[in-house]
Enzyme design. Structure first.
Site, PDB file in Angstrom:
ATOM      1  N   GLU A 143     -15.608  18.579 -18.916  1.00 39.34           N
ATOM      2  CA  GLU A 143     -16.906  19.339 -19.323  1.00 39.34           C
ATOM      3  C   GLU A 143     -18.409  18.971 -18.337  1.00 39.34           C
ATOM      4  O   GLU A 143     -19.176  19.510 -18.719  1.00 39.34           O
ATOM      5  CB  GLU A 143     -17.155  19.035 -20.685  1.00 39.34           C
ATOM      6  N   GLY A 146     -14.862   9.445 -27.241  1.00 40.42           N
ATOM      7  CA  GLY A 146     -15.800   8.752 -28.211  1.00 40.42           C
ATOM      8  C   GLY A 146     -15.987   7.215 -28.048  1.00 40.42           C
ATOM      9  O   GLY A 146     -15.170   6.851 -26.853  1.00 40.42           O
ATOM     10  N   HIS A 158     -13.363  13.702 -17.830  1.00 36.11           N
ATOM     11  CA  HIS A 158     -14.070  14.694 -18.828  1.00 36.11           C
ATOM     12  C   HIS A 158     -14.277  15.860 -18.134  1.00 36.11           C
ATOM     13  O   HIS A 158     -15.245  15.961 -17.019  1.00 36.11           O
ATOM     14  CB  HIS A 158     -15.607  14.154 -18.901  1.00 36.11           C
ATOM     15  N   LYS A 176     -29.700  27.019 -26.838  1.00 36.99           N
ATOM     16  CA  LYS A 176     -30.926  27.662 -26.279  1.00 36.99           C
ATOM     17  C   LYS A 176     -30.570  28.465 -25.404  1.00 36.99           C
ATOM     18  O   LYS A 176     -31.343  29.714 -25.244  1.00 36.99           O
ATOM     19  CB  LYS A 176     -31.741  26.527 -25.714  1.00 36.99           C
ATOM     20  N   ASP A 198     -37.534  30.999 -29.544  1.00 38.98           N
ATOM     21  CA  ASP A 198     -36.527  30.822 -30.820  1.00 38.98           C
ATOM     22  C   ASP A 198     -37.148  31.786 -31.829  1.00 38.98           C
ATOM     23  O   ASP A 198     -36.434  32.810 -32.369  1.00 38.98           O
ATOM     24  CB  ASP A 198     -36.390  29.627 -31.347  1.00 38.98           C
ATOM     25  N   CYS A 254     -10.163  11.878 -22.984  1.00 41.19           N
ATOM     26  CA  CYS A 254     -10.405  10.390 -23.234  1.00 41.19           C
ATOM     27  C   CYS A 254     -10.236   9.851 -24.586  1.00 41.19           C
ATOM     28  O   CYS A 254      -8.726   9.698 -24.754  1.00 41.19           O
ATOM     29  CB  CYS A 254     -11.919  10.418 -22.918  1.00 41.19           C
ATOM     30  N   TYR A 255     -11.095   9.532 -25.285  1.00 44.10           N
ATOM     31  CA  TYR A 255     -10.619   9.131 -26.394  1.00 44.10           C
ATOM     32  C   TYR A 255      -9.766   9.733 -27.362  1.00 44.10           C
ATOM     33  O   TYR A 255      -8.603   9.562 -27.910  1.00 44.10           O
ATOM     34  CB  TYR A 255     -11.737   8.651 -27.392  1.00 44.10           C
TER      35      TYR A 255
END
Ligand code: XMP
Length: 561
Positions: free
Chosen positions: A219, A103, A217, A417, A275, A130-131
């Site tokens: 991710e 964050g 990170h 998606k 979609d 992290c944060y």
């Protein structure tokens, strides 16, 4: 204000800000509990819930949603929730582990968000990123301080504890992506350092294999082995099973939709896009002909689009489809209109009128199906990241008419998606439909600069057809987020067969992107650009010049209007 004083104020406000929740001193008690000195109060998930979930607690990082995506890629269900979501809601999700996101705040700022108390009271494993790691440190009695310098970008992580389950299957050192200023100065009691970088002596810390903090990170793609760390967390540490698959999702959703709709009727607006097509197919599987699809041709579609969409739905999938060719109405409405937002508004308004008229003819209809996806849901509920200024009204033609009294069916509400695409494949939709590039609701109207006329629509359709054809032949269609033509309002002089021409300028746009929030212009091969340009000026009447748009988003947007 001197640093000492600002820190004192921040400290005080920290206590105030958590006063309705749990105070720092209480966290210290909890920390002792975690270290085995004192029993912790255990709050468990709802017993009996079948689906396991990893919960990402969002502290506002731009990567929060990406964490959820990565976990889902491991076939484990994951949801992103705001840090102030009450435990009762989270318990329904059957959490098996928590990830505290990064964050923008510093833990010592007055309004810095704090980790909710249930995280410490629950026995499930926790991974602070992290944060999230800094907040864990602060709330469990350690110390966070400004790093000697910002650590931003690649760093080499040296693993000092090869036995930690979080770092299993990794070599001694790996490249990681850092993006932080604060660093861990002193770990909370009973935590040990598991890995370090040049600037962060504690880049990974852990406590009894239940609570972990990592400074980098995992991710993002810039941490190439990040997936291994997340895998270790969800499988080894949380004990999750890899059973979040589209096959299971289909079975689950069909049961839920049947239960929800009962013997009622549902309608769905289809556009031919991924979609709405996936949603219609899934609901049709569940309730068959209780579902009616409405397909409004607004006259702003691409060549053969209406015919192809109708064929797939009616002939291949055997669905009830009401087809309304409302071209004249829409074009009448757009006469003389040049302003992009005005175009969007008029098209949206007209769509709702046509849709309502058709829906009324069906008598009593209880449910409206929508292809809402997870990022839309997150965007509308996000507590932290909603400060953006309106650039364009991205109303979705096919969206909910505001004064209609339907109950909503939104079975894709928790899908990304790419998951919706996987689901489409699972449901047997044609590949061409599943991998279709996004197409805006207002259609070609926002790709014709200035007034929309039948003549201009025909020109653009012909040019767009060539772009699509060549991109597909070059096997680039799936690699591009979008690729299309724009009919500009510029005319320029040319020469054809010794005659002077004064014709339209077509612009080409091709971008790569993950989510349309940012996009880069695609480096298409020159030969391909040459073929497209050559074909357009030769095959499309009234066009004598083609240009390629080489701007990224930001500062441009993907569409020109
Ligand atoms: P921009 O142009 O804002 O577009 O970079 C981002 C994505 O949104 C699509 N787009 C729209 N979709 N109604 C829609 O349904 C709209 O009015 C609209 N405007 C832009 C665009 O095609 C891209 O995928």
């Amino acid at each position: 204000m001197n640093t000492e004083k600002s820190r004192q104020i921040a400290d005080d406000s920290f206590r105030v800000s958590t006063s309705g929740d749990v105070e720092v001193s209480t966290y210290l008690e909890i920390a002792k509990g975690i270290s085995g000195e004192k029993p912790v109060k255990i709050v468990e998930a709802v017993p009996g819930a079948e689906r396991e979930a990893i919960i990402v607690i969002d502290f506002g990082s731009q990567y929060s949603l990406l964490i959820a995506r990565r976990i889902r890629e491991l076939n484990v269900y994951c949801e992103l929730v705001s840090h102030d979501t009450p435990w009762e809601k989270i318990a329904q999700l059957n959490p098996r582990g928590f990830i505290l996101s990064g964050g923008p705040a510093s833990v010592y700022e007055a309004c810095a968000p704090t980790i909710p108390s249930y995280i410490f009271e629950n026995s499930s494993p926790v991974l602070g990123i992290c944060y999230g790691m800094q907040a864990l440190t602060r709330q469990l009695g350690g110390e966070v301080a400004r790093g000697l310098k910002h650590e931003f970008g690649h760093a080499v992580l040296h693993i000092s504890s090869v036995d930690s389950p979080l770092l299993a299957n990794l070599p001694e050192s790996i490249t990681v992506w850092m993006s932080h200023s604060d660093r861990i100065e002193k770990m909370p009691p009973c935590f040990e350092s598991l890995a370090y970088t040049e600037n962060s002596p504690v880049a990974v810390m852990g406590n009894n294999n239940r609570i972990f903090g990592i400074q980098f990170h995992p991710e993002v793609v810039h941490t190439p082995q990040g997936k291994v760390i997340l895998e270790n967390f969800v499988y080894r540490i949380c004990g999750c099973h890899d059973n979040w698959t589209m096959g299971n999702f289909v079975l689950d959703s069909i049961e839920k939709i049947k239960e929800q709709v009962g013997t009622g009727k549902a309608i769905n607006a289809i556009s031919g896009g991924v979609d709405s097509s996936v949603v219609a197919t899934l609901i049709h599987r569940a309730i068959g002909n209780q579902l009616t699809c409405i397909f409004v041709n607004n006259g702003l579609l691409r060549r053969e689009e209406a015919e192809r969409t109708l064929n797939v739905f009616r002939l291949n999938l055997g669905m009830n489809v009401i087809y309304v060719n409302a071209t004249d109405r829409f074009l009448e409405c757009l006469k003389g209109v040049t302003d992009p937002e005005q175009k969007r508004k008029l098209i949206g308004g007209e769509f709702i009128k046509v849709f309502e008229e058709e829906a009324k003819k069906l008598g009593e209809v209880g449910f409206l199906a929508q292809g809402t996806l997870y990022p839309d849901v997150i965007e509308s509920i996000s507590s932290v990241s909603n400060a953006s200024v309106k650039i364009k009204t991205h109303h979705n033609v096919g969206g909910l008419p505001s004064n209609m009294t339907f109950k909503l069916l939104e079975p894709l509400r928790y899908l990304f998606k790419d998951e919706a695409r996987q689901l489409g494949m699972e449901l047997g939709l044609p590949e061409e439909m599943v991998w279709r590039q996004p197409f805006p609701g207002p259609g070609l109207a926002i790709r014709i600069i200035g007034e929309v006329t039948r003549e201009k629509l025909e020109i653009l359709r012909a040019a767009d057809w060539i772009v699509m054809d060549e991109i597909k032949k070059a096997k680039l269609y799936r690699h591009l987020w979008q690729s299309f033509a724009i009919l500009t309002d510029v005319k320029s002089v040319g020469v054809m067969g010794d005659y002077r021409t004064y014709g339209y300028l077509i612009a080409l746009r091709a971008v790569t992107s993950n989510d349309a929030m940012t996009a880069d212009w695609a480096r298409l091969p020159y030969d391909l650009l040459a073929r497209i340009s050559n074909r357009i000026v030769n095959e499309v009447a009234l066009v004598n010049r083609v240009v390629y748009d080489i701007t990224s988003k930001p500062p441009s947007t993907i569409e020109w209007e």
